[in-house]
Each structure stands twice: as C-alpha cells, then as structure tokens.
Design a protein around this motif. Structure first.
Motif, mmCIF file in Angstrom:
data_model
loop_
_atom_site.group_PDB
_atom_site.id
_atom_site.type_symbol
_atom_site.label_atom_id
_atom_site.label_comp_id
_atom_site.label_asym_id
_atom_site.label_seq_id
_atom_site.Cartn_x
_atom_site.Cartn_y
_atom_site.Cartn_z
ATOM 1 N N PHE A 1 26.086 1.964 37.761
ATOM 2 C CA PHE A 1 27.444 1.773 38.274
ATOM 3 C C PHE A 1 28.045 3.102 38.740
ATOM 4 O O PHE A 1 27.842 4.151 38.107
ATOM 5 N N TYR A 2 28.802 3.016 39.845
ATOM 6 C CA TYR A 2 29.434 4.192 40.437
ATOM 7 C C TYR A 2 30.885 3.858 40.783
ATOM 8 O O TYR A 2 31.182 2.762 41.253
ATOM 9 N N ILE A 3 31.775 4.819 40.564
ATOM 10 C CA ILE A 3 33.167 4.612 40.942
ATOM 11 C C ILE A 3 33.303 4.768 42.457
ATOM 12 O O ILE A 3 32.596 5.563 43.089
ATOM 13 N N LYS A 4 34.194 3.996 43.029
ATOM 14 C CA LYS A 4 34.455 4.014 44.470
ATOM 15 C C LYS A 4 35.922 3.677 44.661
ATOM 16 O O LYS A 4 36.422 2.714 44.067
ATOM 17 N N GLY A 5 36.634 4.465 45.462
ATOM 18 C CA GLY A 5 38.058 4.197 45.575
ATOM 19 C C GLY A 5 38.708 4.765 46.814
ATOM 20 O O GLY A 5 38.081 5.430 47.642
ATOM 21 N N LYS A 6 39.981 4.488 46.920
ATOM 22 C CA LYS A 6 40.757 4.874 48.098
ATOM 23 C C LYS A 6 40.804 6.388 48.253
ATOM 24 O O LYS A 6 40.628 6.923 49.350
ATOM 25 N N GLY A 7 41.049 7.095 47.148
ATOM 26 C CA GLY A 7 41.097 8.545 47.194
ATOM 27 C C GLY A 7 39.852 9.178 46.598
ATOM 28 O O GLY A 7 39.330 10.154 47.118
#
Length: 615
Positions: free
Chosen positions: A264-270
């Motif tokens: 799992f990897y974090i992914k986001g707007k910023g």
C-alpha cells in the motif's frame, strides 16, 4: 352515490339496493374499469399509442424502418431494460424501439484488454501501460467480433478499449449477463477510469476462472454522449457508446490460485499531487499483515492509500484501496471523510497509519508537534565536468536548489548541464549545514536522499541505473531545469528553455465551460508582456453565478488532470479578491456581475483578481 339531501331520498335508495342482488352490486361499484396508455417511441418520435385495461398486458409488435432492422422494445430511452410485456399494466408506460443498421460496415478498430489485478496479463497491462500482441483482441475475418481468452483471479478489474486515451471503452455495461447457468455471480461493476457511466464502468471478476470474451460491435450505430460535461469534438471517441454492442463470455474452467503480495502507498492531492509515486516515503511497511506508515500531512490534504500487486517478479497496479470506510472510530478524531470516501487530514502534523489486513481496519495516531526539519537541498552525482564525483556538489552554492517562493516548499535549480550516462540524485541536509558530519552521531546533518523512485515522468531522457541501484541515470545529455517538491517528495526534470512561457493554465467551471476546458485556447491563460504573470479575462453574467478552478500543466503536457489551483492560492494583491469567495471545497465562486482579470503570479504561485469593469 351522492349523499342524499333529503331523508326520504335515503330511504328510497336503501330499498332499491336491497330489492335485488344485482342492483345491490351496482350500488357499490362506483367506478368503471381503469385504462392506461402505452406509448411506443422511436427516439423522441411517437410511433403509436395503445389503450390497455388495468391488469391486461401490452401488445408486442414489430415496427419497420428503411435501412434498419428492429432489435427490441425497451422500458428506458438508453435501452437499459427491455419492456416487460409479460407484466400486467398498472400505470401509463412508454416503450422505446432499438434498431440496428441493416448493413454494417467492417469495424477497422483494434481493441485491447486493459486492467489491473493478480492475473499476469492484467499485471502487465497495468491500465494501458502495455498495448501489444499480449493484450490485443483477435478479430474475426468476416464479422465484427473480437475475442480474448485469459485467466482471471477474484477481484481483477478490466475492460476493453482501443488505446491509452480510453477511447471506445467497452466495460461492465456491455456484458450480456453476470452469472453462470447455476446462478453463480461471475462479474460485477465497479469504479472506473473517467466516470461511472455503466458503459465505461470496470468489470470486476467475482469468480476466478479461465474465460473467453467475445465483443460484438456495430460501428454504424455508434453514438456519443454529447451532453457530458467533458465532451468535445476532439475527444468525442472517449464518449463513444453503443448499446447494441455486447460482450458475451464463457468460463472454460478453473485456474490455479497464485500467491499475491500486496503493498500500500499513500496518494493524495498535495502529498503526491494525485500521482502514483512508489517509494520509501509513500510505502507502508508490512510486518506479518500489519501495514504502517508515518508521514507528515498538511491540514485539509485529501488522500487515499492505493496498492500494487506483485506476482512472482511482476509488479502491477493493485485493486485494493484504503479509504475513510476503513477507519476505526477513534481515528475519525484526526481524519475527516470526503464525499467520495477519500480521507482528509484535519490538521497539519505527523500521522502514523496502521492497517491490519485481517480485520481491514485502519487506525491513526497523530502528533501535531512533529514536523519536518528545515532543510537545504543539493543535486549530487557524477554529471558535471571538472567536479569530483559524489563529493564536489553538496555545500556548493552552484548546485544548491532555491525555494521558488517563501514557504512554498518547492525548490528548483535551472539550466543544469548533465552528461550522458552520468548519475544524479538530490541530497537533503539540515538547513545551514556546511558539512555532512559523522554518520551515526548527533552531528550527522544528512536528512535523506531522493533517487529515481521520486522522479515523476522521467520520459526517455532518464532511467534508474539498475541492478538494485535506483540513482537517476541520464540517457540524453542536455541542460535541464530540476524541481523538488519537499512536501510531495517529487522530483521533476525538464529540458531547459530560455523562454519563461513554461506553463499552460486553463480555467474550468460551471457557467464557463461546464468543467471541461477541452484544451481550447478560449480558456487558456496568456503570458504577460513582462513574462512574470499569466492572465485571463473573465466576464461574470448578471444572471449566472460562476464556480471554477484553474488547472496548471507544464507547457505542452495537456493530458489528464494538471495541478489544481483554487482558494488555497488566493493572493492578497487583487482589488476584487473579496468578490471571489471560496465555494464548497476549494473552488472559487463569484456572484457579482462584471469583467475581471485573473492573474497568476509565476514567482509566488498566487492568484489575484482585478476588476476591469464593474456592473
């Protein structure tokens, strides 16, 4: 019966009713048999109407039309459900005729399977990364039929399309059935690339097996969703639909289960600018099915956790996501839920995420006092003539990155000459450091290094060194502008050009262009004569309020979604800023009629609004 106005009238009526059984029945039957109308349509053209008594059934009939063959009657104009001629009529109804051209042209398109999951083909496809002989459908020689056979594992996602631009998508909405003959559900629909139209919705495998799919097309009957907010003539094939097209399938047998490793990897707007960045800063550490990640997040940053799937030596995009629905109750004190089920950081600080695979619960710990140390950034490597490899760059002002605007966290160095076959990385040190210090002691000043796994879209000019070495290798010599976003931990490297016109900025919003700029110059900002700003003139109609945002791309890279510019970058210089108050979320909104100049400052990255004429 009407209520009697005289007592004697009531007596007479009562006597009449009891004098005979048949008359008694008539007195209680105060309504005639109900009738309803069934209207038959060809598109919006009414073909005929039929009056049907309540409880009777509508009559199925076959219309004719020159150069067309009648297919069937449907209960909805989009042909989602056939008309229920076997059910009694209890209300007014409409039936819609579906036709196919009597003579079909040969379909010359080439279809491929695209998707992700555990199966080797889908791992390699990775949502369109591979368009070759391994993913192409086989077309019949004498008819418009395409076939493809592959192993599918449970939860694999896929659909069929003609290229990486997602043209002519054929997904869940084209399946002729979802179940095997014994009632076992084999497929369902789930989230999609683009939007959730059932035609483009991904097909999700619910029952593992070896399957053969047959796509039958009717190219002369293709239609387009011209009312879609993102539709343009240039991208029309992305909105190509044809309810006559069908995907049929057969299950050929079982397949051997495969061992899958999920990360799992974090992914986001910023935090990653909505890009898939697979590196040590974004990856959760897996210990016996318990995944953890410590990461600094800014207030109101929106994010999710995406996944990769590894089978053997093949790594591809996974089908697992961690969203707000996975949070335990205690964690909701630190993380909000977006309307799309993504998560939103309530405050700036360091978040520790723990996901337990067995329970599918995500928990959060929060430390507001733990923030990133101030840092200086240098490029390091073997790339420059006359500089000692790996020792002559750091603490050398010529190779130090400069923050583009105070507090932006974005650093850059321009016009750097890079030799072919050389290596380059970015090194971080405690702010103000003049030497590395001794490794493993409190005097060590290093804060980390950033290699190819942190480089976004290196293109053909760069690659990883390989053999376990992820340093950035320069394949194409040249002069480059290098940027490092210290919050997103992302490197970008672009060929240097002397022109300051390095951006494409578009406006998109309601009552402007229906949230689709369509890459039209009508919605493109222009570089100012002094090359310090990008400007756009917007007229707000007295009858129509506007809500909008800006989309920023590197010059010429006008595909997909760019960096969103909204209320968070509102400046302080404009004389009409107060008229452009933030809408729900981070869009701008304006309800005051007039003409305004929207100005994006290249150095500060701020957006200001100036009144040109006022209503």
């Amino acid at each position: 019966m009407k209520k009697a106005t005289k007592f004697v009238g009531l007596i007479v009526a009562s006597v009449v009713c009891v004098s005979a059984f048949t008359v008694f029945a008539a007195c209680n039957d105060d309504s005639a048999t109900k009738e309803y109308t069934v209207t038959y349509f060809d598109g919006t053209t009414e073909l005929k109407r039929e009056t049907v008594k309540e409880g009777d059934k509508a009559v199925k009939w076959t219309p004719t039309k020159e150069n067309y063959t009648f297919v069937d009657w449907y209960a909805t104009p989009n042909f989602a459900h056939t008309f229920p001629f076997d059910e009694p009529i209890t209300e007014n109804k409409s039936a819609f005729a579906q036709w196919t051209s009597a003579v079909q042209s040969e379909d010359t398109r080439t279809y491929y399977i695209v998707g992700s999951g555990t199966s080797p083909i889908l791992l390699a496809s990775n949502w369109g990364k591979v368009f070759d002989d391994t993913t192409v459908m086989t077309k019949a020689a004498d008819k418009n039929e395409y076939t493809y056979t592959l192993d599918l594992q449970k939860d694999d996602l896929f659909q069929f399309a003609i290229n990486e631009s997602w043209h002519n998508q054929r997904g869940y909405g084209y399946l002729d059935t979802l179940e095997l003959a014994d009632g076992t559900v084999a497929f369902s629909g789930t989230g999609t690339i683009g939007d959730n139209s059932s035609f483009r919705q991904n097909i999700k495998c619910e029952y593992a097996g070896n399957y053969t799919f047959t796509l039958t097309t009717h190219p002369d009957d293709d239609t387009y969703e011209t009312n879609h907010q993102s539709y343009t003539e240039e991208n029309k094939e992305a909105f190509n639909i044809n309810p006559l097209d069908k995907i049929t399938w057969v299950r050929n047998g079982d397949v051997q289960n495969v061992e899958k490793i999920t990360d799992f990897y974090i992914k986001g707007k910023g935090i990653t600018n909505w890009k898939d960045m697979y590196n040590a800063a974004t990856k959760m550490t897996n210990t016996d099915g318990v995944y953890t990640l410590e990461v600094y997040l800014k207030e109101n940053d929106e994010f999710v956790f995406t996944s990769t799937a590894t089978v053997g030596s093949v790594v591809g995009t996974g089908t697992d996501y961690l969203r707000a629905s996975n949070l335990d109750e205690a964690s909701k004190a630190y993380v909000d839920q977006h309307e799309n089920s993504n998560m939103i950081a309530k405050a700036s600080g360091t978040y520790t995420f723990t996901y337990t695979k067995a329970t599918q619960i995500l928990s959060v710990a929060f430390n507001a006092d733990k923030t990133p140390a101030a840092a200086d950034y240098y490029i390091d490597g073997t790339f420059a003539e006359g500089v000692a490899d790996w020792s002559g760059y750091c603490f050398n002002a010529d190779y130090k990155l400069t923050e583009t605007a105070a507090g932006s966290g974005v650093y850059e160095i321009k016009n750097v000459a890079l030799k072919a076959d050389s290596q380059i990385i970015i090194q971080a040190f405690k702010a103000g450091s003049t030497e590395r210090g001794e490794w493993g002691t409190d005097g060590y000043n290093g804060l980390g290094s950033y290699n190819y796994t942190y480089l976004y879209n290196g293109g053909t000019a760069f690659e990883a060194v390989g053999g376990g070495n992820n340093n950035i290798k320069v394949k194409t010599a040249g002069n480059y502008d290098i940027t490092f976003d210290s919050y997103a931990k992302m490197i970008t490297m672009k060929e240097h050009t002397e022109s300051k016109d390095t951006l494409d900025i578009y406006i998109k919003g309601s009552n402007i262009n229906s949230w689709s700029h369509g890459w039209s110059e009508d919605y493109l900002f222009k570089l100012s004569t002094d090359e310090t700003k990008y400007e756009f003139t917007l007229t707000v109609d007295a009858e129509k309020n506007v809500e909008f945002g800006l989309e920023k791309h590197p010059k010429g890279e006008n595909t997909g979604y760019g960096d969103f510019l909204g209320a968070s970058v509102m400046g302080t210089s404009g004389n009409a800023n107060e008229k452009f108050t933030p809408a729900s979320g981070t869009n701008f909104t304006c309800a005051t009629a007039g003409t305004y100049k929207i100005v994006y400052d290249i150095v500060s990255g701020k957006v200001d609004f100036y009144a040109v004429t006022n209503a």
